[in-house]
Design an enzyme around this catalytic site. Structure first.
Site, short mmCIF file in Angstrom:
data_model
loop_
_atom_site.label_atom_id
_atom_site.label_comp_id
_atom_site.label_asym_id
_atom_site.label_seq_id
_atom_site.Cartn_x
_atom_site.Cartn_y
_atom_site.Cartn_z
N GLY A 188 100.73 99.98 96.91
CA GLY A 188 101.86 99.82 97.81
C GLY A 188 101.75 98.63 98.74
O GLY A 188 102.66 97.80 98.84
N ILE A 237 92.01 92.36 104.26
CA ILE A 237 92.43 93.57 104.97
C ILE A 237 93.65 93.21 105.82
O ILE A 237 93.61 92.26 106.61
CB ILE A 237 91.28 94.13 105.83
CG1 ILE A 237 90.09 94.53 104.94
CG2 ILE A 237 91.76 95.31 106.68
CD1 ILE A 237 90.40 95.56 103.88
N LYS A 262 92.78 98.53 111.48
CA LYS A 262 92.83 99.90 112.01
C LYS A 262 93.37 100.88 110.95
O LYS A 262 92.74 101.90 110.67
CB LYS A 262 93.73 99.94 113.25
CG LYS A 262 93.78 101.30 113.93
CD LYS A 262 94.62 101.28 115.21
CE LYS A 262 93.88 100.61 116.36
NZ LYS A 262 94.57 100.80 117.66
N LYS A 269 93.83 93.67 98.22
CA LYS A 269 93.80 94.69 97.18
C LYS A 269 94.04 96.06 97.82
O LYS A 269 94.09 96.20 99.03
CB LYS A 269 92.46 94.65 96.44
CG LYS A 269 92.30 93.36 95.64
CD LYS A 269 91.14 93.41 94.64
CE LYS A 269 89.80 93.11 95.26
NZ LYS A 269 88.75 92.83 94.26
N GLY A 315 93.93 102.52 99.68
CA GLY A 315 94.30 103.91 99.98
C GLY A 315 93.48 104.95 99.25
O GLY A 315 93.41 106.10 99.69
N GLU A 316 92.89 104.58 98.14
CA GLU A 316 92.17 105.57 97.34
C GLU A 316 90.69 105.26 97.19
O GLU A 316 89.91 106.13 96.79
CB GLU A 316 92.80 105.64 95.94
CG GLU A 316 94.24 106.09 95.99
CD GLU A 316 94.97 105.91 94.67
OE1 GLU A 316 95.68 106.82 94.26
OE2 GLU A 316 94.82 104.84 94.04
#
Lengths: 729, 168
Positions: A512, A617, A621, A689, A692-693
């Site tokens: 996403g 990144i 946060k 990249k 989230g997982e």
């Protein structure tokens, strides 16, 4: 007509590094924070809709048979009841992620216990609930069907088979071998917000306020389910109370709400109750995984094998892709992999946070710990020694990969050098152990669009049907636009979760942020280009900051440059050749310290650290928070989480939060996270990249490996509940 | 059933189905959707509100049982332009992700800090004769009735700890 940008070549210009507003990467607060902490953010079942009726769904009491509502007329006559609906279009189970069409439909035949087979609509929620609970459902001509993999028909997945070199010979000739079979149970995503939809018809047009992750697909799935054109459907999901895969595809409650609203001629809300979320949304498949490792005397893998058995409902194509990272994480010339799919009558299997790697890497990393123990080698060193130069199967180069750095840095931060020997450290009644594991997750770029408007007032608006399921989309899209256009964060408004906006990749598969972020980047790049043309300078020579443009030793404000015009641009990205040219993945390492009670076998996680490398990144946060969440899923997977099925009928025995044990606050120590600085030019023009997982992909193994270090007990049947630990002590 | 509730200082006279939970009264009848329904069974804490100063799961109690009670919901704790220190700390510490459990966490933490101030012990209290101190273990233990699947727990603990420190 906007050009589609295809990611065909590495983006080595790293334009974001040239921007001076200082937003991308900064640990900024979520802009929607004030709404969320005051309860003002509007989730699916919270819209104040006039004249709304309430629907409650009814479940099948068994896994087979023709569904008959035997007291339908009595229920229809109950106080307040408006309709008892068993329409052919009701869904058997949710659509898989990206299905883009209706899943299996039809409420007249049960395929699993808990399947939602009818909806009762009434004036009030209380009336609807009572009426739905009063429906007597009988299953006629029920057959005996397989509800466990042991008794089910098994379909080999030929496309997942790999046989490279000769693993059998490697296993015979290796100095060290591991041949171990692990099992992992089914898991539930368990988002805190139960699935809910409010359907409102305006003539032939449907507005569905729902809780969904990937709206452009969901709209098509809903329209296809109802048999109407997608243009007639608008979906809204500005706030989603967690998804973790369970809200990827259109689900039974949305279709039920739409049909019911049509039938009663009023808006209808249908919210699943928590038990229904457990029984009828998606589960992560249970797995049985055989891992074979063959290493030489120095701990170099000469072969590896990964054979998996997963399960799903008959007719579903999704097979938990547990082998995904085994293909590239470690070297080894002789490789053998296979997957079998058992057809069981339990609720549908689909994507739960990090499908594949969450359980695949976790089990593989447990087996790697067994190998390290057998060789007598530091588990970190074993991993380091087996990092392949290139993809060990395709021979393709890796894109950015700070895997070794993550191992080394994580070990240092955690204090890995101080690790005890097996069963060596004891504090009173507690046995103390350290464990580690690698993290790996494939990286994907998906088609995504966003519109960005720059105004003469020095503000910008980002619009896309992208969702924020807690991932930080509102934050990062504003940061990207702010940096590219030289605007303070507060001058950028981000509008999400509405299918009338340009279609985005959606929230899933960790793609996403990078996919929708790239579409925003591209739209802003086009705006920069137009500004440069107006100023007759090269875009590269244009510096934008705080609403002012600096070029050729002069500075002008946006109002001056734009006069009264707005600039509106669409960004549109698609994956291209870089997806095929290189192996793209994210990497990391976990380190955990556990205390295992000598008398009860209870495990407490005392400390846990993760170091991750996931390209640029975008917000330090929110990215860290994603990692905290993933690692905590890992704690649950390691110690408590298991959907328990009744072996007679496939009934989910623990279909509530008191019995399906997700970690609570006291189960989670003050986790620490390090994010390595990285740019992946092959991934997308932002060099970012997915993150989230990554935090769950192997996390549980660090804990089980620590339990082994503390107790000498190797639990191969996840989760490591007290009974399994104490049995080995 | 006629029920009178004082919610966030305002008196409401309601005529409710006796089966209506306090949570559904807030969400369906008063438009106060800040209190969330996560499980409807007292297992997740997303519906936490304060009744006469004490935190309870509003899904586990019927509205008609609270005739005359004073109820504080998240809407009574602060607004987007007038946040309580705890709400502000949740934002600064990223004590939430999806935000669905957050109002319950904040209501719970607000009442929990009062409980600590009043000296109530917990399972994590070293010596129940001493006043409990705001250690990580104390906060984590006392906040374990509020589930967060996004798992912002370390940040929630930090937000509560910092807020308490700053107000001390």
């Amino acid at each position: 007509m906007t050009e589609v940008f295809k990611m065909d070549a590495p983006a080595t210009d790293r334009r974001l590094d040239d921007m001076v507003q200082g937003l991308v990467g900064a640990p900024l607060d979520r802009p929607e924070g004030p709404l969320k902490v005051t309860g003002q953010a509007t989730y699916a079942n919270e819209w104040q809709v006039e004249n709304m009726a309430h629907g409650v769904m009814v479940r099948a009491p068994g896994p087979s048979g023709r569904v008959v509502l035997s007291n339908r007329d009595d229920v229809a006559a109950m106080p307040g009841v408006l309709a008892v609906i068993q329409d052919e279009r009701l869904l058997r189970n949710p659509a898989q992620g990206k299905a883009n069409e209706a899943p299996v439909q039809g409420p007249h035949h049960a395929a699993y216990m808990g399947q939602l087979i009818a909806v009762v609509v009434a004036e009030t929620f209380e009336q609807a609930r009572h009426a739905a609970q009063s429906v007597k459902v009988t299953l006629e001509n029920a057959e005996v069907v397989a509800v466990t993999s042991d008794t089910a028909a098994v379909e080999p997945q030929e496309s997942k088979t790999l046989d490279q070199g000769d693993l059998e010979t490697a296993m015979r000739e290796a100095a060290h071998t591991v041949d171990a079979t692990y099992t992992t149970p089914s898991h539930s995503s368990t988002p805190m917000e139960p699935h809910a939809s409010i359907a409102t018809w305006e003539g032939e047009d449907l507005i569905l306020r729902g809780s969904y992750q990937m709206l452009k697909y969901n709209r098509n799935e809903l329209a296809d389910s109802l048999g109407i054109h997608p243009d007639r459907v608008r979906m809204l999901a500005p706030y989603v109370g967690g998804g973790f895969g369970s809200k990827l595809g259109i689900a039974p409650e949305a279709v039920a709400a739409a049909i019911a609203a049509r039938e009663v001629g009023r808006p209808v809300s249908v919210a699943l109750h928590r038990q229904q979320v457990y029984e009828a949304t998606m589960r992560r498949s249970d797995t049985r995984q055989r891992i074979r490792l063959a290493a030489d005397a120095e701990g170099r893998l000469i072969g590896l094998g990964h054979d998996a058995l997963v399960s799903n409902l008959p007719g579903e194509t999704f097979a938990e892709p547990v082998l995904q990272a085994s293909h590239f994480l470690y070297a080894g010339a002789n490789r053998k992999m296979s997957m079998d799919l058992a057809r069981v009558h339990r609720l549908c299997c689909g994507s739960v946070r990090a499908p594949g790697e969450a359980v695949g890497v976790t089990v593989f990393e447990s087996a790697m710990d067994e190998l390290a123990q057998q060789i007598g080698m530091d588990p970190v060193e074993l991993r380091r020694r087996n990092i392949p130069d290139k993809d060990p199967e395709s021979g393709k180069p890796f894109s950015s990969r700070r895997f070794e750095d993550a191992l080394d840095s994580g070990a240092k931060i955690f204090g890995w050098a101080d690790r005890p020997g097996v069963k060596e450290r004891r504090e009173g009644e507690w046995l103390i152990g350290y464990g580690m594991a690698s993290a790996a997750r494939v990286n994907v770029l998906m088609e995504s669009q966003a519109r960005v408007t720059l105004t003469p007032q020095g503000t910008a608006r980002v619009e896309t049907d992208m969702t924020d399921i807690g991932t930080g989309t509102y934050a990062i899209l504003g940061q990207i636009a702010g940096d590219m256009l030289g605007l303070p964060r507060d001058a950028v408004e981000v509008v999400l979760g509405d299918t009338s906006l340009p279609p985005a990749a959606g929230s899933g598969g960790s793609w996403g942020a990078s996919s929708s972020g790239t579409s925003v980047y591209l739209a802003c790049q086009a705006i920069r280009q137009q500004l440069a043309e107006r100023l007759e300078v090269s875009e590269n020579d244009l510096t934008l900051k705080d609403g002012r443009a600096t070029f050729d030793n002069q500075t002008r404000g946006l109002a001056d440059i734009l006069q009264n015009d707005e600039i509106v641009k669409l960004g549109h990205v698609e994956a291209g050749e870089t997806s095929e040219a290189v192996r793209q993945a994210t990497f990391g390492a976990y380190f955990a310290e556990v205390a295992v009670h000598a008398a009860t076998g209870e495990t407490r996680v005392r400390r846990m650290h993760g170091t991750f490398a996931a390209g640029r990144i975008l917000n330090a946060k929110t990215a860290r928070s994603q990692c905290l969440g993933g690692m905590t899923f890992g704690i649950g997977m390691a110690l408590t989480e298991e959907l328990a099925f009744d072996p007679r009928d496939g009934h989910v025995a623990n279909h509530n939060l008191a019995e399906y044990h997700i970690p609570v606050n006291a189960d989670v120590p003050q986790l620490t996270v390090e994010l390595l600085e990285e740019r992946d030019d092959w991934a997308n023009p932002m060099q970012a990249k997915g993150i989230g997982e990554l935090g769950i992909c192997g996390a549980g193994a660090a804990i089980l490996n620590a339990i082994y270090n503390a107790t000498g007990v190797r639990v191969r049947d996840y989760p490591a509940t007290l009974d399994k630990v104490i049995a080995g002590m | 059933m006629k029920t009178e509730l004082t919610i966030n200082g305002t008196q409401h006279k309601l005529e409710l189905d006796p089966r209506t939970t306090l949570l559904d009264a807030l969400r369906h009848h008063l438009g106060l959707t800040g209190s969330k329904k996560g499980c409807d069974h007292g297992q997740c804490g997303a519906c936490t509100v304060m009744v006469n100063g004490r935190r309870i799961n509003s899904c586990l109690t019927l509205a008609c049982m609270h005739d005359g009670d004073e109820i504080t919901t998240i809407e009574g704790i602060g607004q987007p332009d007038n946040l309580s220190p705890l709400q502000q700390a949740f934002i600064s510490q990223d004590g939430f992700q999806c935000g669905y459990c957050t109002p319950g966490q904040i209501c719970s933490a607000t009442a929990m800090l009062e409980e600590i101030a009043e000296g109530w012990p917990s399972h994590a209290t070293e010596d129940i004769n001493d006043r409990p101190s705001l250690t990580v273990d104390e906060i984590a233990e006392r906040m374990s009735g509020n589930l967060c699947r996004c798992a912002a727990y370390p940040n929630i603990v930090e937000a509560i700890r910092k807020t308490a420190e700053e107000s001390a």
